[in-house]
Write an enzyme that holds these catalytic residues in place. Structure first.
Site, PDB file in Angstrom:
ATOM      1  N   HIS A 229       0.811  -1.219   0.000  1.00  0.00           N
ATOM      2  CA  HIS A 229       0.000   0.000   0.000  1.00  0.00           C
ATOM      3  C   HIS A 229       0.842   1.267   0.000  1.00  0.00           C
ATOM      4  CE1 HIS A 229      -3.686  -2.169   0.375  1.00  0.00           C
ATOM      5  NE2 HIS A 229      -3.450  -2.626   1.595  1.00  0.00           N
TER       6      HIS A 229
ATOM      7  N   ASP B 202      -3.011 -10.482  -2.455  1.00  0.00           N
ATOM      8  CA  ASP B 202      -3.569  -9.979  -1.207  1.00  0.00           C
ATOM      9  C   ASP B 202      -5.016  -9.549  -1.456  1.00  0.00           C
ATOM     10  OD1 ASP B 202      -2.295  -8.577   1.573  1.00  0.00           O
ATOM     11  OD2 ASP B 202      -4.082  -7.601   0.806  1.00  0.00           O
TER      12      ASP B 202
ATOM     13  N   HIS C 151      -6.512  -6.999  -0.528  1.00  0.00           N
ATOM     14  CA  HIS C 151      -6.599  -5.559  -0.739  1.00  0.00           C
ATOM     15  C   HIS C 151      -5.793  -5.159  -1.976  1.00  0.00           C
ATOM     16  CE1 HIS C 151      -6.965  -6.219   3.708  1.00  0.00           C
ATOM     17  NE2 HIS C 151      -8.091  -5.589   3.445  1.00  0.00           N
TER      18      HIS C 151
ATOM     19  N   ASP D  41      -5.071 -12.648   3.335  1.00  0.00           N
ATOM     20  CA  ASP D  41      -6.296 -12.093   3.899  1.00  0.00           C
ATOM     21  C   ASP D  41      -7.527 -12.338   3.034  1.00  0.00           C
ATOM     22  OD1 ASP D  41      -4.946 -10.418   2.181  1.00  0.00           O
ATOM     23  OD2 ASP D  41      -4.826  -8.744   3.580  1.00  0.00           O
TER      24      ASP D  41
END
Length: 369
Positions: free
Chosen positions: A142, A179, A181, A267
């Site tokens: 991120h 991931d 996200h 995740d």
């Protein structure tokens, strides 16, 4: 050649200070570990412990690394940001970006986390290891050049890739992010770079809300070298593998990289508190198996996995163990204790047909058959 596993005890000591995250504290709510952050050391520490207890550690080349020097970090990150990060670290930490808190020694620990990723990439590129896994913490995908967010303080993979490319050890690189996200920081860093393909499979509009659209394909010379695969909430084993097989892996094959790096978050697992997906350890095993096979086929087996998210302390270790079994070819297993229960909780055929239609639309838009 063996599979390398890069880790460092000090990375488990990264903290968020007294940050309470999004969890209310007080009344009948008991405070959580690590100052309330879902990103805490236990999932990763327990993965390392499970490798030791199962015996898989003996089939891996266990290694460590050192913190990267400032000049390596500056290959990706703005000087002003690094100055601020270092100063805050010396003063005990704080929150430096959106959901990016850290405690004392945050800067040297983040530089060590990036060092693990860089060492894992180096070991594969020089032929010391067949493939490698970096247990990096804090995570990185991120974090853009100047804006940390989502627990990410330095972009571990971007630093490792840019460093290797700047030293002439690799040309074209494909970064596959599974991931849950969106890998917005990695996307931003390479958005105009034609020699680095960034592919992100993620839950649509989870975090960040405003990035990750399949329409975002790169810009300038890098147009077409960015690919997003946003999947609907509730997608499970079948849908994630279909997206991998129909879009992600064909796009990487078409790109013809010299190295494949996976941003390996767990995740999307069924009981993860920060995702709404239904993947299992078997899902991650299959994704690793197919991606390693592609690397064997197109780039001499050069494959590196760098740990990103994954917040179920009890389930992340089994997902990571499955990935490392596939990477190493080891016969040592750690049976998924939730396998029967999680299989029963997979989506039904109507959902899978709906998701398959979305995948077909994205494949067509990306020019993939």
């Amino acid at each position: 050649m063996t599979t390398g596993f890069f880790w460092a005890e000090h990375c488990f000591w990264q903290s968020g200070g007294n940050y309470a995250g999004n969890t209310p504290v007080g009344g009948f709510v008991q405070p959580l570990a690590a100052g309330g952050l879902p990103e805490n050391p236990e999932g990763k520490r327990r993965l390392k412990n499970l490798l030791d207890v199962s015996g898989l550690s003996d089939d891996l080349q266990m290694s460590t690394a050192v913190a990267l020097p400032r000049q390596d970090l500056e290959l990706v990150h703005d000087t002003a940001y690094l100055d601020r990060f270092e100063q805050m670290s010396r003063e005990g930490g704080g929150e430096i970006g959106l959901r990016a808190p850290f405690g004392p020694d945050g800067y040297p620990i983040a530089a060590l986390s990036a060092g693990l990723a860089a060492a894992a990439v180096d070991a594969v590129l020089v032929g010391q290891m067949r493939n490698s896994y970096a247990l990096s913490r804090p995570p990185g995908h991120h974090c853009s050049a100047e804006l940390p967010s989502g627990f990410c303080l330095l972009n571990n993979i971007a630093i490792a890739v840019v460093r290797a490319r700047s030293e002439g050890r690799v040309g074209r690189v494909a970064i596959l992010d599974w991931d849950v996200h969106h890998g917005n920081g990695t996307e931003a860093i390479f958005y105009a770079e034609p020699e680095v393909l960034t592919v992100s499979m993620h839950q649509e509009r989870n975090f960040p809300l405003a990035t990750g659209s399949s329409a975002d394909r790169g810009e300038g010379a890098g147009e077409g070298a960015n690919l997003n695969i946003p999947l609907p909430s509730g997608a499970g084993h079948t849908t994630w593998l279909e997206a991998l097989d129909r879009i992600a892996l064909p796009a990487i094959r078409r790109f013809e990289p010299d190295l494949i790096v996976v941003a390996c978050g767990y995740d999307a697992g069924l009981i993860d508190p920060l995702g709404r997906m239904l993947c299992t350890a078997q899902t991650f095993r299959e994704m690793a198996r197919r991606t390693v096979a592609l690397a064997d086929d197109i780039c001499g087996g050069r494959f590196v996995a760098v740990h990103e998210g994954g917040y179920s302390e009890v389930y992340v270790p089994f997902c990571g163990h499955a990935v490392l079994e596939e990477m190493s070819g080891s016969a040592i297993g750690a049976p998924d204790p939730f396998a029967a229960t999680f299989h029963a909780r997979q989506p039904g055929p109507r959902f899978e047909a709906f998701a398959s239609g979305l995948i077909a639309e994205m494949a067509e838009a990306a020019g993939l058959p």
